[in-house]
Design an enzyme around this catalytic site. Structure first.
Site, PDB file in Angstrom:
ATOM      1  N   THR A  67      39.931  45.949  36.829  1.00 42.76           N
ATOM      2  CA  THR A  67      38.913  44.953  37.145  1.00 42.76           C
ATOM      3  C   THR A  67      37.758  45.686  37.775  1.00 42.76           C
ATOM      4  OG1 THR A  67      40.534  43.248  37.623  1.00 42.76           O
ATOM      5  CG2 THR A  67      38.411  43.002  38.670  1.00 42.76           C
ATOM      6  N   ASP A 123      43.622  37.080  39.652  1.00 37.46           N
ATOM      7  CA  ASP A 123      43.023  37.110  40.981  1.00 37.46           C
ATOM      8  C   ASP A 123      41.501  37.204  40.933  1.00 37.46           C
ATOM      9  OD1 ASP A 123      43.211  39.641  39.847  1.00 37.46           O
ATOM     10  OD2 ASP A 123      43.411  40.657  41.779  1.00 37.46           O
ATOM     11  N   THR A 154      41.969  45.518  42.818  1.00 35.46           N
ATOM     12  CA  THR A 154      42.283  45.639  41.399  1.00 35.46           C
ATOM     13  C   THR A 154      43.796  45.749  41.272  1.00 35.46           C
ATOM     14  OG1 THR A 154      41.987  47.020  39.432  1.00 35.46           O
ATOM     15  CG2 THR A 154      41.928  48.164  41.536  1.00 35.46           C
TER      16      THR A 154
END
Ligand code: SD4
Length: 357
Positions: free
Chosen positions: A222, A253, A273
């Site tokens: 991410t 998330d 991440t």
């Protein structure tokens, strides 16, 4: 020893300390602006740096940075064209947070629109809401001027998905279902087949058994970014196309404030991440920022947040970076080696820091 020379000695020793620790905790001169991002997403950090150094706000710089990663499809896991779900579709999770006002805008499982972080900013700036999901998020984003509807698949994502189908849809995120080793439709295992221990997959100590091994460095990246602008305002953002072969409708998330990222201009920021299905149960970035508010240094705050997850899920894969208002930054990770990138006024270019589990 005079106070002056004592503080000089302390400064000298702490400089040595930081150099020896290297990746553990690093300070800067305290000058703003500052950009910190998960992973070596160098172009994204450069874009955010150009924006914030040119005078844009922390929020706008975060959007520029994350948007660059979406356009570049960083690691195939940000923006369109990555992480196909069970139906082969790519969807986007993104979030932006203003650490001055504590406003948050987010989109989750957004279809047909590739500009995740811009859609998140539109939610923040033009609605009273925090999070829009699915097709309705796309309708909103397009109505507010973003391009779409767009097919978010790419030849890469479709090829990946086709191979996965050919491999009997393995691995996947299902549990306690039949069939076990082929594609669906899936049904819950009969109630008689599932005892409590199997269902919760935890032992008596409350520690989870290992999860499937399909979560790793290349299918779980991410971009989570923090920016402190020239006025000391802090903002964060995150963008991802989530987990590969996820069950359609799954939200990770990425769009959850406090999980993928969190900012408070009085304190600092955090970015995360990793395995979002696990991490979002712990709100690690909220924990990091609140620890720093109590005076805990970033390195310890980051380690503590990661350890709290690892105690319950020893096999989870994840990482956080923490940065306080003075620009001291650090990272912590579990299950993989983590890297984060930083650009500050004292650097000539983006620097990448490596953190070992
Ligand atoms: C998620 N956390 O959706 C995200 C994916 C990721 O590095 O790549 N994290 O679970």
């Amino acid at each position: 020893m005079a106070i002056g020379s004592l503080s000089t000695t302390v400064l000298f020793l702490s400089t040595i300390f930081y150099m020896v620790l290297g990746d553990d905790a690093v300070g800067n001169s305290g000058q703003y602006p500052l950009v910190v991002s998960t992973w070596p997403f160098i172009e994204a950090v450069k874009a955010a740096w150009r924006a914030v150094d040119g005078g844009l706000s922390a929020v706008d710089a975060v959007v520029e940075g994350c948007s660059t990663c979406e356009e570049l499809r960083c690691d195939g896991t940000v923006g369109p064209g990555g992480s196909p779900d069970e139906n082969g579709e790519t969807t986007i999770d993104a979030m932006v947070m203003n650490g001055v006002t504590m406003e948050v805008g987010a989109v989750a499982a957004m279809r047909y629109v590739k500009d995740g972080i811009r859609a998140a900013r539109l939610v923040m700036q033009h609605t009273e809401h925090t999070l829009l999901v699915g097709e309705q998020a796309s309708v909103f984003a397009i109505s507010m001027g973003l391009p779409g509807p767009t097919n978010l698949s790419s030849s890469d994502s479709l090829e990946k998905w086709t191979k996965w189908k050919a491999n009997h849809c393995q691995p996947n995120f299902r549990k306690n279902v039949v069939p076990v080793d082929s594609c669906g439709p899936y049904h819950p295992k009969g109630i008689m087949d599932v005892n409590e221990g199997e269902c919760s997959k935890t032992n008596l100590m409350g520690v989870a058994e290992p999860r499937s091994s399909h979560i790793g460095p290349h299918n779980h990246d991410t971009i989570s970014m923090a920016v402190i602008d020239k006025m000391g305002r802090v903002a964060v953002g995150a963008s991802t196309n989530g987990a590969t072969y996820k069950i359609p409708g799954r939200v990770g998330d990425g769009p959850i404030a406090g999980s993928s990222a969190y900012a408070d201009s009085d304190v600092g920021a955090c970015g995360a991440t990793g395995d979002g299905d696990i991490m979002m149960r712990f709100l690690p970035c909220y924990q990091v920022v609140e620890s720093m508010r109590l005076g805990v240094e970033p390195r310890i705050a980051a380690k503590d947040a990661i350890s709290r997850i690892a105690r319950k899920f020893p096999d989870f894969v994840g990482a956080v970076f923490a940065v306080n208002k003075s620009g001291v930054h650090a990272g912590a990770c579990h299950g993989w080696t983590f890297q984060y990138s930083v650009r500050s006024p004292e650097m000539d270019d983006v620097e990448v820091f490596t953190v070992f589990p």
